[in-house]
Write a protein that holds these residues in place. Sequence first.
Motif, mmCIF file in Angstrom:
data_model
loop_
_atom_site.group_PDB
_atom_site.id
_atom_site.type_symbol
_atom_site.label_atom_id
_atom_site.label_comp_id
_atom_site.label_asym_id
_atom_site.label_seq_id
_atom_site.Cartn_x
_atom_site.Cartn_y
_atom_site.Cartn_z
ATOM 1 N N ILE A 87 4.535 44.714 84.537
ATOM 2 C CA ILE A 87 4.900 46.084 84.899
ATOM 3 C C ILE A 87 5.613 46.119 86.245
ATOM 4 O O ILE A 87 6.535 46.899 86.451
ATOM 5 N N HIS A 88 5.231 45.235 87.157
ATOM 6 C CA HIS A 88 5.871 45.213 88.476
ATOM 7 C C HIS A 88 7.336 44.793 88.378
ATOM 8 O O HIS A 88 8.179 45.288 89.122
ATOM 9 N N ASP A 89 7.632 43.893 87.453
ATOM 10 C CA ASP A 89 9.024 43.496 87.236
ATOM 11 C C ASP A 89 9.836 44.643 86.648
ATOM 12 O O ASP A 89 10.996 44.842 87.007
ATOM 13 N N ILE A 90 9.225 45.406 85.759
ATOM 14 C CA ILE A 90 9.905 46.548 85.153
ATOM 15 C C ILE A 90 10.174 47.625 86.196
ATOM 16 O O ILE A 90 11.273 48.177 86.271
ATOM 17 N N VAL A 91 9.169 47.893 87.025
ATOM 18 C CA VAL A 91 9.330 48.880 88.098
ATOM 19 C C VAL A 91 10.431 48.439 89.049
ATOM 20 O O VAL A 91 11.294 49.228 89.442
ATOM 21 N N TYR A 92 10.422 47.167 89.416
ATOM 22 C CA TYR A 92 11.457 46.633 90.305
ATOM 23 C C TYR A 92 12.843 46.793 89.691
ATOM 24 O O TYR A 92 13.781 47.206 90.369
ATOM 25 N N GLU A 93 12.965 46.505 88.414
ATOM 26 C CA GLU A 93 14.257 46.615 87.730
ATOM 27 C C GLU A 93 14.744 48.065 87.709
ATOM 28 O O GLU A 93 15.907 48.346 87.996
ATOM 29 N N ILE A 94 13.865 49.000 87.395
ATOM 30 C CA ILE A 94 14.241 50.421 87.358
ATOM 31 C C ILE A 94 14.669 50.899 88.741
ATOM 32 O O ILE A 94 15.700 51.557 88.897
ATOM 33 N N LEU A 95 13.880 50.557 89.753
ATOM 34 C CA LEU A 95 14.217 50.993 91.111
ATOM 35 C C LEU A 95 15.507 50.356 91.607
ATOM 36 O O LEU A 95 16.302 51.000 92.293
ATOM 37 N N THR A 96 15.734 49.105 91.250
ATOM 38 C CA THR A 96 16.975 48.426 91.644
ATOM 39 C C THR A 96 18.181 49.088 90.992
ATOM 40 O O THR A 96 19.212 49.292 91.643
ATOM 41 N N VAL A 97 18.055 49.435 89.724
ATOM 42 C CA VAL A 97 19.153 50.106 89.010
ATOM 43 C C VAL A 97 19.448 51.453 89.655
ATOM 44 O O VAL A 97 20.609 51.811 89.876
ATOM 45 N N LEU A 98 18.397 52.211 89.996
ATOM 46 C CA LEU A 98 18.603 53.507 90.635
ATOM 47 C C LEU A 98 19.197 53.357 92.039
ATOM 48 O O LEU A 98 20.029 54.154 92.448
ATOM 49 N N HIS A 99 18.766 52.333 92.748
ATOM 50 C CA HIS A 99 19.320 52.085 94.086
ATOM 51 C C HIS A 99 20.807 51.754 94.003
ATOM 52 O O HIS A 99 21.613 52.238 94.793
ATOM 53 N N ARG A 100 21.163 50.956 93.030
ATOM 54 C CA ARG A 100 22.550 50.515 92.863
ATOM 55 C C ARG A 100 23.460 51.636 92.369
ATOM 56 O O ARG A 100 24.602 51.770 92.814
ATOM 57 N N ASN A 101 22.953 52.474 91.466
ATOM 58 C CA ASN A 101 23.808 53.461 90.795
ATOM 59 C C ASN A 101 23.616 54.898 91.260
ATOM 60 O O ASN A 101 24.365 55.775 90.844
ATOM 61 N N GLY A 102 22.603 55.174 92.043
ATOM 62 C CA GLY A 102 22.342 56.556 92.456
ATOM 63 C C GLY A 102 21.640 57.318 91.349
ATOM 64 O O GLY A 102 20.856 56.762 90.598
ATOM 65 N N TYR A 113 8.733 50.381 98.220
ATOM 66 C CA TYR A 113 8.263 49.468 97.182
ATOM 67 C C TYR A 113 9.241 48.304 96.994
ATOM 68 O O TYR A 113 8.817 47.152 96.899
ATOM 69 N N LEU A 114 10.533 48.624 96.939
ATOM 70 C CA LEU A 114 11.533 47.568 96.779
ATOM 71 C C LEU A 114 11.445 46.545 97.905
ATOM 72 O O LEU A 114 11.470 45.334 97.661
ATOM 73 N N GLY A 115 11.351 47.018 99.147
ATOM 74 C CA GLY A 115 11.272 46.115 100.281
ATOM 75 C C GLY A 115 10.036 45.240 100.239
ATOM 76 O O GLY A 115 10.108 44.021 100.481
ATOM 77 N N LEU A 116 8.899 45.829 99.916
ATOM 78 C CA LEU A 116 7.656 45.063 99.844
ATOM 79 C C LEU A 116 7.680 44.064 98.698
ATOM 80 O O LEU A 116 7.201 42.932 98.830
ATOM 81 N N TYR A 117 8.243 44.462 97.573
ATOM 82 C CA TYR A 117 8.288 43.570 96.413
ATOM 83 C C TYR A 117 9.201 42.369 96.679
ATOM 84 O O TYR A 117 8.877 41.249 96.303
ATOM 85 N N VAL A 118 10.315 42.611 97.353
ATOM 86 C CA VAL A 118 11.224 41.506 97.687
ATOM 87 C C VAL A 118 10.532 40.535 98.639
ATOM 88 O O VAL A 118 10.610 39.309 98.464
ATOM 89 N N LYS A 119 9.823 41.057 99.631
ATOM 90 C CA LYS A 119 9.090 40.185 100.564
ATOM 91 C C LYS A 119 8.005 39.405 99.841
ATOM 92 O O LYS A 119 7.787 38.226 100.119
#
Length: 94
Positions: free
Chosen positions: A9-24, A75-81
Amino acid sequence: MTTSRNRYIHDIVYEILTVLHRNGEMRKTALCLSANLPMDRCTSVLKLLESYGLICETPDKRVKLYRICERGYMYLGLYVKLRETLPYLKQGRR
């Protein structure tokens, strides 16, 4: 023979947040396609993320748009770290 890789689930959340960060702001359909999730599963994950305050729903005149919130960026920052600290997380599930 195809090999399927189940995502945590954490990978899915990361993917969704990354897509939203990239595309607005994005519609649900485009977001689900970009995150490579079926619509029914994506809907339940989006509700979960919205309840945690990681994403926000911005109602448009005709459609609902999703965008990442401040907690989502945290969340994105913490997950990357965490992925940098624990290298076995980069490999995914075996």
